[in-house]
Design a protein around this motif. Sequence first.
Motif, PDB file in Angstrom:
ATOM      1  N   SER A 118      47.977  -9.100  24.082  1.00  0.00           N
ATOM      2  CA  SER A 118      48.199 -10.538  24.289  1.00  0.00           C
ATOM      3  C   SER A 118      46.971 -11.181  24.920  1.00  0.00           C
ATOM      4  CB  SER A 118      49.431 -10.782  25.176  1.00  0.00           C
ATOM      5  OG  SER A 118      49.188 -10.378  26.514  1.00  0.00           O
ATOM      6  N   CYS A 119      46.069 -10.358  25.449  1.00  0.00           N
ATOM      7  CA  CYS A 119      44.768 -10.837  25.923  1.00  0.00           C
ATOM      8  C   CYS A 119      43.874 -11.061  24.708  1.00  0.00           C
ATOM      9  CB  CYS A 119      44.136  -9.809  26.857  1.00  0.00           C
ATOM     10  SG  CYS A 119      42.456 -10.225  27.397  1.00  0.00           S
ATOM     11  N   CYS A 146      56.096  -3.801  21.606  1.00  0.00           N
ATOM     12  CA  CYS A 146      55.101  -3.668  22.668  1.00  0.00           C
ATOM     13  C   CYS A 146      54.491  -2.276  22.691  1.00  0.00           C
ATOM     14  CB  CYS A 146      55.717  -4.004  24.019  1.00  0.00           C
ATOM     15  SG  CYS A 146      56.894  -2.778  24.638  1.00  0.00           S
ATOM     16  N   ILE A 164      51.276  -9.248  29.188  1.00  0.00           N
ATOM     17  CA  ILE A 164      51.934 -10.499  28.852  1.00  0.00           C
ATOM     18  C   ILE A 164      53.118 -10.686  29.803  1.00  0.00           C
ATOM     19  CG2 ILE A 164      53.496  -9.422  27.197  1.00  0.00           C
ATOM     20  CD1 ILE A 164      53.216 -11.882  25.425  1.00  0.00           C
ATOM     21  N   SER A 165      53.606 -11.904  29.941  1.00  0.00           N
ATOM     22  CA  SER A 165      54.726 -12.181  30.828  1.00  0.00           C
ATOM     23  C   SER A 165      55.873 -11.198  30.606  1.00  0.00           C
ATOM     24  CB  SER A 165      55.242 -13.607  30.594  1.00  0.00           C
ATOM     25  OG  SER A 165      56.438 -13.823  31.327  1.00  0.00           O
ATOM     26  N   SER A 193      58.383  -9.948  27.060  1.00  0.00           N
ATOM     27  CA  SER A 193      58.135  -8.666  26.396  1.00  0.00           C
ATOM     28  C   SER A 193      58.419  -7.510  27.339  1.00  0.00           C
ATOM     29  CB  SER A 193      56.678  -8.607  25.926  1.00  0.00           C
ATOM     30  OG  SER A 193      56.303  -7.304  25.555  1.00  0.00           O
ATOM     31  N   THR A 228      50.257 -15.579  28.712  1.00  0.00           N
ATOM     32  CA  THR A 228      49.680 -14.850  27.590  1.00  0.00           C
ATOM     33  C   THR A 228      48.279 -15.378  27.301  1.00  0.00           C
ATOM     34  OG1 THR A 228      50.104 -14.086  25.313  1.00  0.00           O
ATOM     35  CG2 THR A 228      50.540 -16.402  25.781  1.00  0.00           C
ATOM     36  N   ASP A 259      48.931 -13.416  19.740  1.00  0.00           N
ATOM     37  CA  ASP A 259      48.968 -14.838  20.058  1.00  0.00           C
ATOM     38  C   ASP A 259      48.931 -15.698  18.804  1.00  0.00           C
ATOM     39  OD1 ASP A 259      49.206 -14.738  22.865  1.00  0.00           O
ATOM     40  OD2 ASP A 259      47.118 -14.135  23.027  1.00  0.00           O
TER      41      ASP A 259
END
Length: 278
Positions: free
Chosen positions: A10-11, A65, A86-87, A91, A121, A265
Amino acid sequence: MDWKIVTDSSCDFYELEKKDDKVGFATVPFVISIDGVDYVDDESLQVDDVIDAIDNCKETSFTSCPSPAEWINAIGDAKKCFLVTISSSLSGSFNSAGVAKKMILEEDPSRQIEILDSLSTGPTLCLIVRKLQQLIADNDDFDVVKDEIHKYMKTMHVVFALCSYNNLVRNGRMSKIAGLVASKLRLIGVGIASPEGTIEVKKIARGSKKVIEVILDDIKERGENCRSIIISHCQNEELALMVKEAIDKLFESIDIKIIPTRGLDSYYAEKHGIIVGY
């Protein structure tokens, strides 16, 4: 290297912005499943293929994930490691990283591992990675870096603009009726991450000019001391540049970087969406 930063995909960074002999960096991939085809969100992924698949999705799509084993492999033999996810409200990646940490420390309690729930995210994780690299350059004490990064994360915010709502609806993060109405009216949803890391719609806007106004209002409201901004975009560099130009006119001495979204994303922002982390 004793130090390592590991994020899930997610980065939107694939590597550190600056070469660093002191700090290693790695990402662990989500898997994006669209109409029975799995797309692994690693460095080899052709993101445009994912976007095209999303546009043409006829049946189902979902994401998976990273497993604890993938986190463990990415951490390797690093003695001091920060895991950024990610938050946790969106997830299971945070929980998976927690299992990996527990397994590693059971074998070697001397290692130091901290898991950072970004509550967000994309560009927010990029800013956390950037800050970690700066802190590690200035300190060799793990606890000092840990305390400082948690302080920094309390000042962070994200605002996003979405032109399509298919995947939010499909994954239960937006009602079908709301998504249908917004799509039919060609409205752009501008949202934020809540303090708990969930998605909140801030305003529904029509047209780029209004979207930029809402984004600027959010930065003025919540980002008084903001000095760095990263804008991730999904095939919408034009809007990202317009947002950057508007921010430059309004604020002084803010460093703004524009980058494309990675696979995960791109899946959630969908075509023409942008995510602004600050």
